[in-house]
Design a protein around this motif. Sequence first.
Motif, mmCIF file in Angstrom:
data_model
loop_
_atom_site.group_PDB
_atom_site.id
_atom_site.type_symbol
_atom_site.label_atom_id
_atom_site.label_comp_id
_atom_site.label_asym_id
_atom_site.label_seq_id
_atom_site.Cartn_x
_atom_site.Cartn_y
_atom_site.Cartn_z
ATOM 1 N N ASN A 122 3.886 -4.895 -67.014
ATOM 2 C CA ASN A 122 5.235 -4.454 -66.687
ATOM 3 C C ASN A 122 5.905 -5.488 -65.774
ATOM 4 N N PRO A 123 7.091 -6.014 -66.160
ATOM 5 C CA PRO A 123 7.753 -7.023 -65.306
ATOM 6 C C PRO A 123 7.981 -6.542 -63.864
ATOM 7 N N ASP A 124 7.918 -5.226 -63.625
ATOM 8 C CA ASP A 124 8.007 -4.746 -62.234
ATOM 9 C C ASP A 124 6.794 -5.216 -61.429
ATOM 10 N N ASN A 125 5.697 -5.489 -62.151
ATOM 11 C CA ASN A 125 4.480 -5.968 -61.479
ATOM 12 C C ASN A 125 4.348 -7.479 -61.566
ATOM 13 N N MET A 126 5.508 -8.131 -61.682
ATOM 14 C CA MET A 126 5.482 -9.592 -61.792
ATOM 15 C C MET A 126 6.074 -10.204 -60.535
ATOM 16 N N PHE A 127 5.448 -11.284 -60.084
ATOM 17 C CA PHE A 127 5.961 -12.057 -58.958
ATOM 18 C C PHE A 127 6.535 -13.333 -59.541
ATOM 19 N N GLU A 128 7.795 -13.547 -59.249
ATOM 20 C CA GLU A 128 8.499 -14.616 -59.940
ATOM 21 C C GLU A 128 8.401 -15.938 -59.187
#
Length: 544
Positions: free
Chosen positions: A252-258
Motif C-alpha cells: 500500500n503506497p501509504d506504507n511507502m517512504f518516498e
Amino acid sequence: MSTLTRSPAWLALSAHQTKIAKRPLRALFNEDSQRFDKFSLQFGDLLFDYSKQPVDATTVRLLLALAEQQGLADWITRMAAGEKINFTENRPVLHIALRANTPIFSDGKEVTQEVKRVLQQIEQFVEKIHNQSHRGYSGLPITDIVNIGIGGSDLGPVMVTEALRPYHVPQLRVHCVSNLDGAHLSTTLQSLNPATTLFIIASKTFTTQETLTNARSARRWFLENGGNEQAVAAHFVAVSTNREAVSQFGINPDNMFEFWDWVGGRYSLWSAIGLPIALAVGMEHFRSLLAGARAMDNHFLTAPFEQNLPVMLGLIGIWQINFFHITSQAILPYDQSMHRFPAYLQQLEMESNGKHVTRNGEAVDYSTGVIIWGEPGTNGQHAFYQLLHQGTQQFTADFLAPCQCHHPLSRHHPMLLANFFAQTEALMRGKTEQEVRSELTNQNLSADLVEYLLPHRTFPGNHATTSILFKKLDPATLGMLIALYEHKVFVQGIIWEINSFDQWGVELGKQLAGRILAELALDKPITGHDASTNGLINFYRAQQ
Ligand code: F6P
C-alpha cells in the motif's frame, strides 16, 4: 590528446612529478621537520594527514591550480544550486539537501520541504516501532527488521548499522539482504518469526531484479509461515521513488517512504533509504549522522581549497592516479565496526567515477577512478600487507581509525593503533640494506648468512599513505566521514570532466542476464553466444 592532458596545470604537474618522484618520502621527511604541520588538516574532531604522500608546497600549489583551471568552485556552486549536473539523466545532484537545515531549491521547488516531510514520517514510524504501538499480526511487537535492497539501497544501511552497533536500541535486530543467491535470504529468515518481523523493501527504481526477487520470496515465506494478505500491510513497507511499482508489488503506497530522483542510489543513505539505520539507532542518532554530514557539507562549500578536506583528499587522489599512475587504492579502517566501509566506498567511488568518456562524450586519455578494496586492520596485515611492503604493485592507501574506542578491553585499542602508526611508518620508510645488515650482524649471524638474507629482508618503502584519525566513531563523526568521501568523489569527477552521477555501465550485464535466464529454461543446447559463454551455459544445464 585531450585538452585536459595538454592544459597548463596538467603539464606543470607532470613536469613537477618527474622531479619529486626522485625524492623518496624518507628524504622529504628528513629535509623538513615541519612536514606534518604543513601537510595535515583538521576539521572538527577529524585529522587528515597527507604528509606521507609525495607532496611539497609546489605540489599543493599546482594541484590547487588544476582545481581552479577545471572550475571546481563554479561546479560546487552549480551542484548546491540544484542545477541538473547529472545531465545524462537530466537530474540535479542534491544529496546535500537531505541533511541541510537551510532551504535548497531545484526547478523553483523547495526540495528541503519534502525532505522534512519524509523525515517526520520516518520519525513517527520509528517511534511507533520503538514504543511498540506498531505491532505484528498476532499482537506481538516487532523485534526484527529485514532490509531488502542492493547497491545504494543496501550498502549504506549495512555499513552504517554495523559501524554504529554501540548505538543500537536493544529491542530490535536489523538484518540486510541483498544477494540474489537464495542463501542470503534463507539464512537470514531461518531464525526469524514472521509475526515479529518487519520487511523494508528498498529500491529507488523498484525494478531491480535482485530486490524484487528477494522481496517476493520474503512475502511468500511470510504467507506460508503464519502471515496472511491482510497482515502484509503491518509487515511490509517500501522505500522508493516509484509509487506505481510499489503499489503493483502489493505494498500500500501509504506504507511507502518516498525519496526523489535527485538522490543518487549511492548517495541515498541520508534519505528514507536510511530507515533501517533510524530504526536501529533511533531518530536522535540518525539526526546526528545527518548533522555530521551537514557540517562536512558546509566545510566543503565554504572553506578555502587549501584547507578544504574533501578538496585536498580528492586532489591527492588525482596526484596519485594521474601522475604516479597507481590503479589500486586500499581502504584500511583500524576499527572492526567499519568492516563494510571499504565495500561502501567501492560503490561510491567506482560506480561514480568509473567512466571512460568526458561530459562531451570524448574518450578520456587519462585514468579515471581507481580500484578500491580493503579490510579492517589488523586482519589485512596478516593477509595482503606482504605484497604492500615487498611486492611490485603500485598503490596508495587510506588508513582510518578512532582515537577512542567503544570496547575498552585491556590494551586492545592502544595495540591496534600502534599497528596503524607502525604500518604507515614502515610503508613510508621501508628498511634499507644498511639497516638490515646492521640488524642481522647484531644478531651474531655469520657474514655469509647476512649477505644471503639481505635482499629478502629489505623493504623498498616509499609507499604513500593518507591517515585519517577521529576522536570516536559516533554518528556525527561517521556522517562527516561519509560526506568527506562523497565530496572527494565530486572533486575528482570535476577534474576528470566526467559525469560522476550516472551508472550506465551496470546495464549491459543486466540485459544479457535477462536473455540468458530465458535460455536456461530451454530444452536444447545453446549456441547463440561466444564459445565460452555457450559452453558455460550448457555445462550448467547438464548439471541440473
Ligand atoms: O548497480 C546499479 C544500481 O542502479 C545502483 O546505482 C543502485 O544503487 C542499485 O542498482 C540499486 O538500485 P535500486 O535502488 O533502484 O534498486
